[in-house]
Design a protein around this motif. Structure first.
Motif, short mmCIF file in Angstrom:
data_model
loop_
_atom_site.label_atom_id
_atom_site.label_comp_id
_atom_site.label_asym_id
_atom_site.label_seq_id
_atom_site.Cartn_x
_atom_site.Cartn_y
_atom_site.Cartn_z
N ASP A 49 0.50 9.18 -6.60
CA ASP A 49 0.16 8.17 -7.60
C ASP A 49 1.15 7.04 -7.41
OD1 ASP A 49 -0.52 6.61 -9.72
OD2 ASP A 49 -0.50 8.21 -11.21
N ASN A 50 0.69 5.96 -6.79
CA ASN A 50 1.58 4.89 -6.38
C ASN A 50 1.17 3.57 -7.05
OD1 ASN A 50 2.03 2.74 -3.68
ND2 ASN A 50 3.75 3.78 -4.60
N CYS A 51 1.97 3.10 -7.95
CA CYS A 51 1.69 1.86 -8.69
C CYS A 51 0.33 1.91 -9.37
CB CYS A 51 1.77 0.65 -7.77
SG CYS A 51 3.42 0.34 -7.12
N GLY A 52 0.01 3.08 -9.94
CA GLY A 52 -1.25 3.21 -10.66
C GLY A 52 -2.45 3.49 -9.81
N GLN A 53 -2.26 3.61 -8.50
CA GLN A 53 -3.36 3.92 -7.59
C GLN A 53 -3.12 5.27 -6.93
OE1 GLN A 53 -4.95 1.18 -4.82
NE2 GLN A 53 -4.72 -0.62 -6.13
N LYS A 54 -4.16 6.09 -6.87
CA LYS A 54 -4.05 7.38 -6.19
C LYS A 54 -4.37 7.20 -4.71
CE LYS A 54 -4.87 10.39 -10.14
NZ LYS A 54 -3.44 10.74 -10.20
N GLN A 55 -3.47 7.63 -3.87
CA GLN A 55 -3.63 7.56 -2.43
C GLN A 55 -3.65 8.99 -1.89
OE1 GLN A 55 -3.74 4.39 -0.65
NE2 GLN A 55 -3.97 3.63 -2.75
N THR A 56 -4.77 9.39 -1.30
CA THR A 56 -4.92 10.75 -0.80
C THR A 56 -4.89 10.77 0.72
OG1 THR A 56 -6.21 11.44 -2.72
CG2 THR A 56 -6.40 12.80 -0.76
N PHE A 57 -4.06 11.64 1.26
CA PHE A 57 -3.89 11.77 2.71
C PHE A 57 -4.43 13.12 3.14
CE2 PHE A 57 -0.74 8.91 1.04
CZ PHE A 57 -0.61 7.90 1.99
N ASP A 58 -5.42 13.13 4.05
CA ASP A 58 -5.97 14.37 4.58
C ASP A 58 -5.21 14.85 5.80
OD1 ASP A 58 -8.04 14.51 2.66
OD2 ASP A 58 -9.17 13.00 3.77
N LYS A 59 -4.41 13.96 6.36
CA LYS A 59 -3.58 14.30 7.51
C LYS A 59 -2.45 13.29 7.61
CE LYS A 59 -6.46 11.65 10.74
NZ LYS A 59 -7.24 11.69 12.00
N ALA A 60 -1.51 13.55 8.49
CA ALA A 60 -0.39 12.63 8.65
C ALA A 60 -0.86 11.32 9.27
CB ALA A 60 0.68 13.26 9.54
N PRO A 61 -0.47 10.17 8.72
CA PRO A 61 -0.85 8.89 9.32
C PRO A 61 -0.31 8.77 10.74
CG PRO A 61 0.01 8.58 7.09
CD PRO A 61 0.30 10.00 7.47
N SER A 62 -1.08 8.09 11.58
CA SER A 62 -0.66 7.92 12.97
C SER A 62 -0.65 6.46 13.40
CB SER A 62 -1.59 8.70 13.92
OG SER A 62 -2.93 8.25 13.78
N ARG A 63 -1.12 5.56 12.51
CA ARG A 63 -1.11 4.12 12.80
C ARG A 63 -0.53 3.40 11.57
NH1 ARG A 63 -3.45 2.30 17.18
NH2 ARG A 63 -3.63 0.20 16.27
N VAL A 64 0.80 3.37 11.53
CA VAL A 64 1.49 2.84 10.36
C VAL A 64 1.90 1.39 10.62
CG1 VAL A 64 3.43 3.13 8.78
CG2 VAL A 64 2.37 5.14 9.87
N VAL A 65 1.64 0.54 9.64
CA VAL A 65 2.08 -0.85 9.68
C VAL A 65 3.13 -1.05 8.59
CG1 VAL A 65 1.43 -3.27 9.42
CG2 VAL A 65 -0.09 -1.70 10.63
N VAL A 66 4.28 -1.61 8.96
CA VAL A 66 5.37 -1.85 8.02
C VAL A 66 5.49 -3.36 7.82
CG1 VAL A 66 7.79 -1.47 7.49
CG2 VAL A 66 6.56 0.19 8.91
N MET A 67 5.20 -3.81 6.59
CA MET A 67 5.30 -5.23 6.30
C MET A 67 6.75 -5.65 6.11
SD MET A 67 1.98 -5.82 3.85
CE MET A 67 1.94 -7.60 4.19
N ASN A 68 6.99 -6.95 6.18
CA ASN A 68 8.35 -7.49 6.16
C ASN A 68 9.01 -7.33 4.80
OD1 ASN A 68 10.69 -9.00 6.30
ND2 ASN A 68 9.77 -10.76 7.27
N GLY A 69 8.72 -8.22 3.87
CA GLY A 69 9.28 -8.11 2.54
C GLY A 69 10.79 -8.25 2.48
N ALA A 70 11.39 -8.81 3.51
CA ALA A 70 12.86 -8.97 3.55
C ALA A 70 13.57 -7.64 3.31
CB ALA A 70 13.32 -10.02 2.55
N SER A 71 13.06 -6.59 3.92
CA SER A 71 13.61 -5.24 3.72
C SER A 71 13.67 -4.51 5.06
CB SER A 71 12.72 -4.46 2.75
OG SER A 71 13.11 -3.10 2.67
N VAL A 72 14.51 -3.50 5.12
CA VAL A 72 14.44 -2.54 6.23
C VAL A 72 14.36 -1.12 5.69
CG1 VAL A 72 15.55 -3.91 8.04
CG2 VAL A 72 16.95 -2.59 6.46
#
Length: 345
Positions: A49-72
């Motif tokens: 439950d992430n920021c009010g949205q349910k995100q369901t994963f059936d398997k481990a992600p294999s194509r991940v995109v990491v946005m900038n956001g001035a963070s590491v």
């Protein structure tokens, strides 16, 4: 009373449904148990439950995109968990790190050959073209359609989950603590079914911080200025000075206190030179964001305010990723404590 064959068959079928005593039903139960066992062994499905949205994963992600956001924080967390090979595009980087080899590892990650927008991040069409199955953003800003980004619903339509880091739901990091770094580790541990790795990292960090905090307990808390080097975010001379957020938790654990915590309720204070000059600063933490020489900035700052105790004692340290959200806050706690209480740590 006699019962004809079709009626008997129908009755048998009905009894079979009611009592679950037939061979086919037993097979179904065995199959269901087998499926449950397989799911338990694989660790999936996983729902966050992430920021009010349910995100369901059936398997481990294999194509991940990491946005900038001035963070590491996000890319460093994935690397700390040994998941660098899952990243198909990364836009994060500070240029340096307290963790040996991390800056180089981040620099070596694929960028997806994306042409970033004015916010130095991945626009909608480019994002969808990357065919991600998970997109990580520091805050909800990264999924705002008004800013040209793919929304969470649009990503879901192409089969991609999305994740906003702790305290990013309301885009207010002023209440962030080290516990949020642990939450990020735990969440990614669940998503990728490497929860054991996440817990080991968290336990090691907690042990290190507890050891440092115990050594500085009861010591006088010096007033510390924490700021980004060579960065302006407001209208005054000093607009990148931290007032609240995870840095205050790190300072407290290291036996210090923020010299400018009372200037604003926001994460950053926007201070005049006069206000800075009138404040007693015992020590300075200069945070580098793609600045190759933060020490030069620190020395220039101390020279500019020779009346500070920090200037008289040359008390400063330069840090980068360990001082903010991410898996290495224990390093910041130790380095700050060594600066503030060298005889205790």
């Amino acid at each position: 009373m006699s019962i004809n064959r079709p009626a008997a068959a129908a009755l048998a079928a009905a009894l079979c449904l009611l009592t679950a005593a037939c061979g086919s039903s037993s097979d179904d139960k065995a199959s269901a148990k087998s499926a449950e066992a397989a799911a338990s062994k694989s660790g999936y499905p996983v729902t966050l439950d992430n920021c009010g949205q349910k995100q369901t994963f059936d398997k481990a992600p294999s194509r991940v995109v990491v946005m900038n956001g001035a963070s590491v924080a996000e890319v460093s967390t994935l690397l700390a968990l040994g998941l660098g090979d899952k990243i198909v595009a990364n836009q994060q980087g500070y240029g340096m790190s307290e963790v040996p080899g991390r800056a180089a590892a981040i620099k070596a990650l694929p960028t997806g050959d994306v042409k970033v927008n004015e916010a130095y991040d991945i626009p909608r069409e480019a994002m969808l073209g990357l065919r991600p199955d998970l997109v990580l953003s520091v805050t909800t800003y990264g999924f705002d359609q008004k800013n040209g980004f793919a929304t969470r619903d649009q990503l879901k339509q192409v089969g991609a989950n999305s994740y906003v880091s702790p305290q990013g739901c309301d885009d207010d990091p002023s209440k962030m603590t080290v516990a949020d770094s642990y939450q990020l580790l735990r969440d990614m541990g669940k998503v990728f079914n490497v929860g054991d790795r996440a817990e080991k990292l968290i336990a090691a960090s907690e042990k290190s911080i507890a050891s440092v905090s115990a050594k500085v307990k009861g010591e006088k808390q010096p007033k510390v200025m924490v700021l980004f080097s060579n960065m302006s975010m407001g209208g005054n001379d000093f607009s990148s000075v931290f007032a609240h957020g995870i840095v205050n938790d790190i300072l407290a654990k290291a036996g210090g206190a923020n010299a400018f915590a009372d200037t604003t309720e926001a994460t950053f204070a926007d201070l005049s030179k006069e206000k800075v000059a009138a404040t007693d600063v015992d020590a300075v933490v200069v945070m580098s964001y793609n600045d190759p020489n933060p020490a030069a900035y620190a020395k220039k700052l101390l020279k500019e305010f020779p009346q500070w105790p920090a200037a008289k004692n040359n008390t400063y340290v330069t840090l980068s990723d360990s001082m903010y959200l991410g898996p290495s806050n224990d390093l910041a706690v130790r380095k700050v404590a060594e600066m503030l209480h060298p005889d205790a740590v």
